[in-house]
Design an enzyme around this catalytic site. Structure first.
Site, PDB file in Angstrom:
ATOM      1  N   ASN A 185     -85.089   5.378  28.929  1.00  0.00           N
ATOM      2  CA  ASN A 185     -86.278   4.520  29.078  1.00  0.00           C
ATOM      3  C   ASN A 185     -86.278   3.819  30.439  1.00  0.00           C
ATOM      4  O   ASN A 185     -87.059   2.913  30.671  1.00  0.00           O
ATOM      5  CB  ASN A 185     -86.354   3.496  27.936  1.00  0.00           C
ATOM      6  CG  ASN A 185     -85.155   2.554  27.930  1.00  0.00           C
ATOM      7  OD1 ASN A 185     -84.294   2.635  28.797  1.00  0.00           O
ATOM      8  ND2 ASN A 185     -85.106   1.666  26.956  1.00  0.00           N
ATOM      9  N   HIS A 243     -83.778   2.045  31.726  1.00  0.00           N
ATOM     10  CA  HIS A 243     -82.989   0.812  31.849  1.00  0.00           C
ATOM     11  C   HIS A 243     -81.807   0.995  32.801  1.00  0.00           C
ATOM     12  O   HIS A 243     -81.278   2.095  32.943  1.00  0.00           O
ATOM     13  CB  HIS A 243     -82.542   0.263  30.476  1.00  0.00           C
ATOM     14  CG  HIS A 243     -81.478   1.024  29.771  1.00  0.00           C
ATOM     15  ND1 HIS A 243     -81.452   1.218  28.408  1.00  0.00           N
ATOM     16  CD2 HIS A 243     -80.351   1.645  30.222  1.00  0.00           C
ATOM     17  CE1 HIS A 243     -80.384   1.898  28.072  1.00  0.00           C
ATOM     18  NE2 HIS A 243     -79.694   2.172  29.152  1.00  0.00           N
ATOM     19  N   ASP A 259     -72.009  -4.652  31.760  1.00  0.00           N
ATOM     20  CA  ASP A 259     -72.492  -5.115  30.453  1.00  0.00           C
ATOM     21  C   ASP A 259     -71.440  -4.970  29.355  1.00  0.00           C
ATOM     22  O   ASP A 259     -70.391  -4.323  29.542  1.00  0.00           O
ATOM     23  CB  ASP A 259     -73.782  -4.364  30.067  1.00  0.00           C
ATOM     24  CG  ASP A 259     -73.754  -2.875  30.403  1.00  0.00           C
ATOM     25  OD1 ASP A 259     -72.654  -2.324  30.601  1.00  0.00           O
ATOM     26  OD2 ASP A 259     -74.823  -2.263  30.459  1.00  0.00           O
ATOM     27  N   GLU A 267     -83.628  -3.785  29.738  1.00  0.00           N
ATOM     28  CA  GLU A 267     -84.591  -2.911  29.086  1.00  0.00           C
ATOM     29  C   GLU A 267     -85.985  -3.108  29.699  1.00  0.00           C
ATOM     30  O   GLU A 267     -86.247  -4.146  30.321  1.00  0.00           O
ATOM     31  CB  GLU A 267     -84.650  -3.264  27.588  1.00  0.00           C
ATOM     32  CG  GLU A 267     -83.332  -3.077  26.851  1.00  0.00           C
ATOM     33  CD  GLU A 267     -83.056  -1.623  26.468  1.00  0.00           C
ATOM     34  OE1 GLU A 267     -83.405  -0.702  27.233  1.00  0.00           O
ATOM     35  OE2 GLU A 267     -82.465  -1.413  25.403  1.00  0.00           O
TER      36      GLU A 267
END
Ligand code: F6R
Length: 244
Positions: free
Chosen positions: A136, A138, A67, A143
């Site tokens: 979270n 990810h 990313d 996400e």
């Protein structure tokens, strides 16, 4: 899935570097999928150390990063290009022409996503994908969502991710709000996946990913469906696993 429990971050990093090192030795022109963030820094340091000792050769290795923040140039010290250069590439004999990272400066999300998917396809796919995990759940910047994304796409970062990443920026306002990321489909098509996780703040995300229901609301949970995953995590990150 194999889960290795390390006593701390350093031991985790050494074990993870061993897995990557084995991959490079077995297939010198392998495609490594790489990650940024705090989790893999120690792994990269260990690889650099072994390279300097003459034990590793990156001259034929090809890479594809997960990313990149949208809007940051390569020379911005918060870009993932800069991170990779500073933490790994500049220290080893990799050919920079063989390294690939989404282009954060391309404002056209559809064009950049298609370009990067082609880059990965032209490499013949990823042999070993290194991953960290967000608090979270990810992976990459995929996400929590209502569906798993297949290919590279542009994501709006969640407030919790911006909050977690603001430690690297002057303030939360400076954290880019969007990023390009490989999709879950691309990550899952890697031949082998290596997940490195450290710290008590990741314990819930790790437990939910490896032992909870498989759901796009916990993106890491998809890893349960991959046939060759190695998890290297420290005791703090594995604290919710009572059977290990
Ligand atoms: C980084 C990436 C992210 C991180 C995750 C954990 O390339 O794709 O998914 O792996 O946010 O970040 P750290 O390691 O900083 O806790």
């Amino acid at each position: 899935m194999r889960i290795y429990k390390a006593k701390d971050y350093n031991e985790m990093s050494r074990k993870a570097a061993n897995v990557i090192s084995a991959q490079v030795i077995i297939k010198p022109d392998c495609v490594l999928g790489l990650a940024t963030g705090s989790s893999p820094i120690g792994t990269y340091q260990q690889l650099v150390e072994w390279y300097k000792k003459g034990d590793l050769d990156f001259s034929q290795v090809r890479t594809a990063n997960l990313d990149e923040y949208k809007g940051l140039t390569r020379d911005n010290d918060q870009s993932y290009y800069y991170f990779m250069y500073e933490n790994l590439f500049k220290h080893v004999n990799i050919d920079m022409a063989n390294t690939n990272i989404p282009d954060g400066t391309n404002p056209d999300s559809a064009a950049e996503s298609a370009r990067y998917d082609k880059v990965v396809a032209d490499l013949g796919g990823v042999d070993l994908q290194l991953l960290g995990i967000g608090r979270n759940g990810h992976i990459g910047f995929n996400e929590p969502d209502d569906a798993f994304a297949k290919g590279t796409h542009c994501v709006d970062l969640q407030p919790s991710t911006i909050e977690a990443n603001k430690r690297f920026f002057a303030s939360a306002d400076d954290v880019p709000k969007q990023a390009y990321t490989m999709g879950i489909g691309t990550i899952m098509s890697a031949k082998k996946i290596l997940l490195v996780v450290s710290g008590a703040d990741k314990a819930q995300a790790l437990y939910d990913s490896l032992r909870g229901p498989i759901t796009p609301h916990v993106p890491g949970s998809i890893l349960q469906l991959h046939k060759d995953v190695v998890v290297v995590a420290d005791e703090a990150a594995l604290s919710l696993f009572t059977d290990l």
